[in-house]
Design an enzyme around this catalytic site. Structure first.
Site, PDB file in Angstrom:
ATOM      1  N   LEU A 277      73.730  24.477 -67.992  1.00 35.68           N
ATOM      2  CA  LEU A 277      73.855  23.032 -67.796  1.00 35.68           C
ATOM      3  C   LEU A 277      74.435  22.683 -66.437  1.00 35.68           C
ATOM      4  O   LEU A 277      74.193  21.597 -65.921  1.00 35.68           O
ATOM      5  CB  LEU A 277      74.754  22.433 -68.889  1.00 35.68           C
ATOM      6  CG  LEU A 277      74.333  22.692 -70.337  1.00 35.68           C
ATOM      7  CD1 LEU A 277      75.387  22.153 -71.285  1.00 35.68           C
ATOM      8  CD2 LEU A 277      72.978  22.049 -70.619  1.00 35.68           C
ATOM      9  N   GLY A 278      75.243  23.583 -65.879  1.00 35.74           N
ATOM     10  CA  GLY A 278      75.881  23.268 -64.610  1.00 35.74           C
ATOM     11  C   GLY A 278      76.433  24.505 -63.946  1.00 35.74           C
ATOM     12  O   GLY A 278      76.615  25.546 -64.570  1.00 35.74           O
ATOM     13  N   ASN A 279      76.702  24.371 -62.650  1.00 34.34           N
ATOM     14  CA  ASN A 279      77.175  25.494 -61.845  1.00 34.34           C
ATOM     15  C   ASN A 279      78.290  24.978 -60.951  1.00 34.34           C
ATOM     16  O   ASN A 279      78.059  24.103 -60.127  1.00 34.34           O
ATOM     17  CB  ASN A 279      76.012  26.033 -61.008  1.00 34.34           C
ATOM     18  CG  ASN A 279      76.314  27.398 -60.420  1.00 34.34           C
ATOM     19  OD1 ASN A 279      77.374  27.949 -60.678  1.00 34.34           O
ATOM     20  ND2 ASN A 279      75.393  27.924 -59.637  1.00 34.34           N
ATOM     21  N   GLY A 280      79.520  25.466 -61.134  1.00 36.05           N
ATOM     22  CA  GLY A 280      80.642  24.980 -60.348  1.00 36.05           C
ATOM     23  C   GLY A 280      81.234  26.046 -59.461  1.00 36.05           C
ATOM     24  O   GLY A 280      80.709  27.158 -59.349  1.00 36.05           O
ATOM     25  N   GLY A 283      82.611  28.872 -61.910  1.00 34.95           N
ATOM     26  CA  GLY A 283      81.829  29.414 -63.018  1.00 34.95           C
ATOM     27  C   GLY A 283      80.664  28.518 -63.394  1.00 34.95           C
ATOM     28  O   GLY A 283      80.250  27.655 -62.619  1.00 34.95           O
ATOM     29  N   GLU A 284      80.148  28.739 -64.586  1.00 32.25           N
ATOM     30  CA  GLU A 284      78.978  28.008 -65.066  1.00 32.25           C
ATOM     31  C   GLU A 284      79.267  27.414 -66.438  1.00 32.25           C
ATOM     32  O   GLU A 284      80.156  27.866 -67.155  1.00 32.25           O
ATOM     33  CB  GLU A 284      77.771  28.944 -65.177  1.00 32.25           C
ATOM     34  CG  GLU A 284      77.361  29.596 -63.867  1.00 32.25           C
ATOM     35  CD  GLU A 284      76.262  30.639 -64.052  1.00 32.25           C
ATOM     36  OE1 GLU A 284      75.565  30.912 -63.067  1.00 32.25           O
ATOM     37  OE2 GLU A 284      76.132  31.176 -65.181  1.00 32.25           O
ATOM     38  N   VAL A 285      78.474  26.384 -66.787  1.00 32.04           N
ATOM     39  CA  VAL A 285      78.550  25.798 -68.125  1.00 32.04           C
ATOM     40  C   VAL A 285      77.187  25.951 -68.788  1.00 32.04           C
ATOM     41  O   VAL A 285      76.153  25.629 -68.187  1.00 32.04           O
ATOM     42  CB  VAL A 285      78.954  24.310 -68.074  1.00 32.04           C
ATOM     43  CG1 VAL A 285      79.000  23.730 -69.493  1.00 32.04           C
ATOM     44  CG2 VAL A 285      80.311  24.138 -67.397  1.00 32.04           C
ATOM     45  N   LYS A 299      81.813  27.599 -71.283  1.00 31.93           N
ATOM     46  CA  LYS A 299      82.157  27.676 -69.857  1.00 31.93           C
ATOM     47  C   LYS A 299      82.466  29.133 -69.541  1.00 31.93           C
ATOM     48  O   LYS A 299      83.343  29.738 -70.167  1.00 31.93           O
ATOM     49  CB  LYS A 299      83.358  26.782 -69.537  1.00 31.93           C
ATOM     50  CG  LYS A 299      83.763  26.809 -68.061  1.00 31.93           C
ATOM     51  CD  LYS A 299      85.024  26.020 -67.820  1.00 31.93           C
ATOM     52  CE  LYS A 299      84.766  24.540 -67.790  1.00 31.93           C
ATOM     53  NZ  LYS A 299      84.161  24.072 -66.521  1.00 31.93           N
ATOM     54  N   ASP A 390      93.437  17.472 -63.015  1.00 27.47           N
ATOM     55  CA  ASP A 390      92.146  17.446 -62.307  1.00 27.47           C
ATOM     56  C   ASP A 390      91.245  16.377 -62.923  1.00 27.47           C
ATOM     57  O   ASP A 390      90.107  16.639 -63.291  1.00 27.47           O
ATOM     58  CB  ASP A 390      91.482  18.821 -62.376  1.00 27.47           C
ATOM     59  CG  ASP A 390      90.329  18.959 -61.381  1.00 27.47           C
ATOM     60  OD1 ASP A 390      90.192  18.075 -60.504  1.00 27.47           O
ATOM     61  OD2 ASP A 390      89.560  19.926 -61.491  1.00 27.47           O
TER      62      ASP A 390
END
Length: 537
Positions: A277-280, A283-285, A299, A390
């Site tokens: 779903l996402g890349n930060g 890490g990733e989700v 996560k 955050d």
């Protein structure tokens, strides 16, 4: 808090008790945590006081106010002389483990053991099967909790949100516990007129000394069921007759199963990563499943992001934070790579939702409502003496019906990346961080309030990066000199003034999240009565 009566000599009009605190002190009429429950119980939770930025994670405060998410708690008492209390299923449930019991809506149960809080051991009188069932999926037979229209401890704003959901016709209704009068109830009805369009009206249901109920003393009923039947047949002074109960969404579970309630380190093999779903930065989700049958968000953290030991210690605290505006932590894999397993939110991050999703078309009332939801979750964190550290739109998740929940609370403290821990490194979110936190590491709930003010700008600008045209160093320098972002285009002055209050230089002069919640929830209704008078009631 007085009784306001409409004095109309022509037609006798009665009004319900109006909460004048709307116009007196916005935000300070909110007391105990309004998380929806059928049968609430208070627990005492030990959580470190992170608002003392000198304190370490090991220094604990005993905080009163953590509300157990269980619908029914304690050992069940028997009814009459039968020795058995029967419960009925309000929803379908598919077993997640071999210890669970699958069931269909309408099935009746005998409860064998209620000592596990959120999970009860039960025997189905329909199938004869025995196993654990989620306690918030059932209610006592013939109780008001078993009625389609009864929503229990649902707040006024959440009632409006549910009733105004797409597809509900005029006359959709629900009954909930009154927020302002103990022992009373509120009837909330979706209405429509040429002036307001779709809106919700609220009527106070009072309790008689002999146990009956009434909206007006001229029409009294022995039970709430009789009251609902009466107003379903005729408006009788209400805005319209009661047409259909509001749809109830599935209750959320705060654990994956009865076994993970206390032992929530799970095998990595029990998780399947299905869709990224996402890349930060860290890490990733993923959207995935647990045990092949339960949809979750996972996560995955890059090795070295944080110490597994520190993470596990923090996760022990995060697991205790239970609120309907916080993304629920279900389980963890604490060996690297660390996996964090939470509830799945279908619309992704608020940032992506505003920039590229359905959020692009949202108008101000929806945006203010989303801000109010975040403030409500943060007010709970405030009451629990915890800190987010955050808070920004990237860490707010969106579900169906524009439901917003706060994610990743507490994790920022654990990150060990030098580009982050330097606080002015490339990975640190300077533009969202209060100056005392960015410069001196003084993170408190008041630095979260500063971040919330920045999040408000993200909402009204549909995901624009704060301080456009400025880099991190320039932002830090300018903010220290007193610069504050100007009012965004099409943003009401009163909302910008709220942002400026969040950005006061002295942290103690910033508002509480309790105040922010009240201000935003009542933003469009502060000049209207909380409860409506009826016509000729």
């Amino acid at each position: 808090m007085g009784c306001v009566q409409c004095k109309d000599k022509e037609a006798t009009k009665l009004t319900d008790e109006r909460d004048n605190s709307l116009t007196q002190s916005l935000g300070y009429r909110y007391g105990t945590d309004p998380t929806p429950q059928h049968y609430p119980s208070f627990t005492v939770t030990t959580i470190p006081n992170y608002n003392n930025f000198h304190a370490t994670a090991g220094q604990g405060l005993t905080v009163f106010g953590g509300v157990n998410s269980s619908s029914h708690t304690g050992t069940l008492r028997t009814r009459g002389g039968t020795g058995v209390t029967l419960f009925v299923a309000l929803y379908d449930y598919e077993a997640r483990t071999e210890d669970d019991l699958s069931f269909q809506k309408g099935e009746k149960f005998q409860i064998l053991n209620s000592s596990e809080g959120d999970w009860w051991e039960a025997r189905s009188l329909t199938t004869g099967g025995t196993g654990y069932i989620p306690s918030n999926y059932v209610a006592p037979v013939d109780s008001i909790q078993a009625e389609e229209w009864y929503f229990g401890k649902l707040g006024r704003k959440d009632a409006e949100r549910q009733l105004l959901s797409f597809g509900n016709p005029r006359g959709t209704y629900l009954i909930r516990e009154s927020e302002t009068t103990k022992g009373a109830y509120s009837l909330s009805i979706r209405d429509w007129d040429d002036m307001k369009g779709d809106h919700v009206k609220h009527y106070k249901i009072r309790k008689l000394d002999n146990g009956g109920y009434y909206i007006t003393t001229r029409a009294q009923f022995e039970t709430l069921q009789q009251l609902v039947q009466h107003y379903s047949e005729r408006a009788a002074g209400l805005c319209c007759r009661l047409v259909v109960p509001c749809h109830k969404g599935m209750p959320r579970l705060t654990d994956l199963s009865v076994k993970t309630k206390d032992v929530w380190e799970i095998p990595r093999e029990s998780l399947q990563l299905i869709k990224r779903l996402g890349n930060g930065q860290f890490g990733e989700v993923w959207m995935g499943t647990w045990n092949g049958n339960t949809k979750v968000a996972i996560k995955t953290l890059k090795p070295g992001t944080m110490s597994p030991e520190s993470f596990l210690e923090e996760a022990q605290i995060m697991k205790k934070l239970k609120h309907d505006k916080l993304v629920q932590l279900y389980a963890v894999v604490s060996e690297e790579p660390i996996y964090i397993v939470t509830e799945y939110m279908s619309k992704g991050s608020l940032l992506d939702f505003l920039k590229d999703g359905e959020g692009r078309a949202l108008k101000l009332p929806n945006l203010v409502d989303m801000a109010a939801q975040v403030a409500r979750g943060m007010a709970y964190i405030e009451r629990m003496n915890y800190i987010h550290r955050d808070l920004r739109s990237a860490n707010i998740l969106v579900g169906n019906g524009l439901i917003c929940k706060i994610a990743d609370f507490g994790l920022a403290r654990l990150i060990e990346d030098n580009e982050y821990t330097a606080r002015q490194g490339a990975k640190f979110p300077i533009k969202w961080t209060a100056p005392e936190a960015a410069l001196y590491g003084r993170f408190t709930i008041k630095s979260d309030v500063w971040s919330f003010g920045i999040l408000l700008t993200e909402l009204v600008t549909k995901g624009r990066v704060p301080y456009p045209g400025m880099n991190n160093r320039e932002v830090l320098e300018q903010v220290e000199r007193g610069y504050r972002m100007p009012c965004p285009q099409d943003c009401p002055i009163s909302l910008h003034e709220l942002m400026l209050n969040c950005w006061k230089k002295d942290p103690e002069e910033r508002p509480t999240f309790e105040y922010l919640q009240g201000f935003l929830e009542d933003y469009f209704t502060a000049t209207e009565p909380q409860y409506q008078p009826g016509d000729n009631l």
